[in-house]
Design an enzyme around this catalytic site. Structure first.
Site, PDB file in Angstrom:
ATOM      1  CB  SER A 161     111.282  31.880 105.552  1.00 42.87           C
ATOM      2  OG  SER A 161     110.418  33.045 105.679  1.00 42.87           O
ATOM      3  CG  ASP A 181     109.045  33.893  98.254  1.00 37.45           C
ATOM      4  OD1 ASP A 181     107.983  34.135  99.035  1.00 37.45           O
ATOM      5  OD2 ASP A 181     109.864  33.030  98.697  1.00 37.45           O
ATOM      6  CG  HIS A 187     107.848  31.771 101.488  1.00 38.15           C
ATOM      7  ND1 HIS A 187     109.030  32.441 101.396  1.00 38.15           N
ATOM      8  CD2 HIS A 187     107.677  31.570 102.895  1.00 38.15           C
ATOM      9  CE1 HIS A 187     109.666  32.693 102.543  1.00 38.15           C
ATOM     10  NE2 HIS A 187     108.738  32.266 103.497  1.00 38.15           N
TER      11      HIS A 187
END
Length: 460
Positions: free
Chosen positions: A321, A409, A438
């Site tokens: 991320s 995601d 995610h």
């Protein structure tokens, strides 16, 4: 009455003699080993890959206690990812199956379906599924500034004039006969500090010192691994994943929040100190918050390479991320990095929403969340962000890169990740898992480590 007293006396004696464990209540009913409602959505192409203009159908299968749903209404909406309509369409489960006509896309990108249904237990079950349309043709909307390289070279040169001044603090709970862990605080720029948990494998010899981790190691023993954090300002924690594999490992926190504070106090502090950091100073490339963060991560690599235990060859950066974004940035900025391994990186193709296409976290210009809010004129923000968009760092990567991401995601859109991936000209490998969101599967991490070992073996 005497009999009752005798019975009570016997009961008391027996209860004293029984082991304590025998006095606790136990669950009478067996624990379920499967979810009562099971559901899976499968596109009509197994790899979730479609040609532009090709129609797609989604098959949703659901069972309650092993029995197929029948007559239950499925609500769904379909559209380009992150641009779904407000209204739902409906389908009906027949013998456990419902079909959703997805339609198509006429340009490279991702088509999304958000669906939900209410089961007999009263709960609503929902999921998000995305399908890829020629993703290898996705191109970023972010231009490369002419002075991009000189801007960041100067910024790093200025930061390198500052002594790192490492401070070490004991972490007894993460120190044992195999590893030494210290909380380390580093001065990574003129007005920037970072903290992190440094874990070092113990050499197999006697008389080790635990007060100075750098002095405990012989020369040239271990690769070093840097892990930048995901978004936010939560506490970080030590990990022995890479130390168990024979690496020096540093997991950092980018805001210089004292990791030793009690949780309640820490949470109050971080909310006041870090709220909205991803928008701070955006009016200029020199004042934007991420400038010191990007350069600071590169300086942390300098610190790791100063440790006597570094093998002098292998420098790995990996994270997910925001940490995936910082992985690419660090590998592009610091010439010592030899391996780059981001997972679902953020901060990619940041102006995508201005072109009616999904952009990367923090989803600037979408107005969907507080993080995405831009408080300055749009053209001013766009001018600043092109110096920080990860697609431009991807363009200048020179080291082998392994990237992993999924299609479902909705934090770091696969469109934005593909926009960065398609700009990488360095040797690269990927692990794409269409059903993941995610997060990553353990198998993806395992594949990544095996790939890392091959890269390290290549430079021996």
């Amino acid at each position: 009455m005497k009999q009752l007293l005798l019975l009570c006396s016997i009961f008391v004696c027996q209860s004293v003699l029984l082991p304590l464990a025998a006095q606790t209540f136990r669950q009478e009913f067996g624990n379920s080993r499967k979810a009562f409602v099971e559901t899976v959505a499968t596109p009509d192409r197994a790899d979730s890959y479609y040609r532009v203009g090709q129609s797609a159908t989604l098959r949703v299968v659901a069972r309650e206690g092993g029995m197929p749903l029948d007559g239950t209404v499925l609500r769904y909406k379909v559209g380009p990812e992150m641009f779904l309509p407000e209204a739902y369409d409906t389908a009906v489960f027949v013998r456990g199956e419902a079909l959703v006509p997805m339609g198509t896309l006429m340009q490279p990108g991702f088509l999304a379906c958000q669906y939900e249904f209410k089961a007999s237990d009263g709960r609503t079950y929902k999921d998000l599924v995305k399908l890829a349309y020629a993703p290898e043709q996705i191109r970023t909307f972010t231009p490369m500034p002419k002075d991009f390289g000189s801007f960041w070279q100067k910024a790093l040169q200025e930061a390198r004039k500052v002594d790192l001044e490492p401070e070490y603090f004991d972490v007894p709970d993460a120190t044992n006969d195999r590893f030494v862990t210290k909380l380390v605080r580093l001065h990574v720029g003129k007005n920037k500090w970072m903290q992190g948990y440094l874990t070092i494998p113990r050499p197999h010899r006697e008389g080790l010192r635990v007060d100075e981790p750098c002095s405990e190691m012989g020369q040239g023993l271990y690769p070093v691994v840097l892990c930048p954090p995901g978004a936010g300002s939560q506490k970080i924690y030590p990990s022995d994943y890479f130390p168990r594999e024979g690496c020096i490992y540093l997991k950092i926190e980018i805001h210089d929040n004292d990791q030793r504070m009690p949780d309640d106090e820490y949470n109050r502090m971080r909310q006041a100190k870090c709220d909205g950091y991803m928008r701070r100073g955006m009016s200029s490339r020199d004042t934007y918050y991420y400038k010191d963060v990007y350069v600071g991560c590169a300086r942390v690599v300098d610190f790791l390479c100063s440790l006597p235990g570094w093998d002098g060859k292998n420098v790995i950066v990996t994270g997910g991320s925001q940490g995936g974004a910082l992985t690419i940035v660090t590998a592009a900025l610091n010439e010592k990095v030899t391996v780059c391994a981001p997972f679902y990186p953020a901060l990619c193709d940041l102006t995508g929403f201005l072109h009616q296409r999904a952009g990367g976290w923090p989803k600037f210009f979408s107005s969907w969340s507080q993080d995405s809010k831009v408080d300055i004129p749009q053209d001013q923000a766009v001018e600043t962000l092109q110096y920080f968009d990860v697609v431009n760092f991807a363009r200048v990567l020179k080291v082998p890169t392994f990237m992993s991401w999924g299609y479902n995601d909705d934090t770091c859109s696969p469109t934005s990740v593909w926009a960065a991936w398609n700009e990488i000209t360095a040797p690269k490998a990927n692990d794409i898992t269409p059903s993941s969101g995610h997060w990553r599967f353990p198998s993806s991490q395992a594949k990544c480590w095996q790939w890392m070992k091959r890269q390290m073996h290549a430079v021996q």
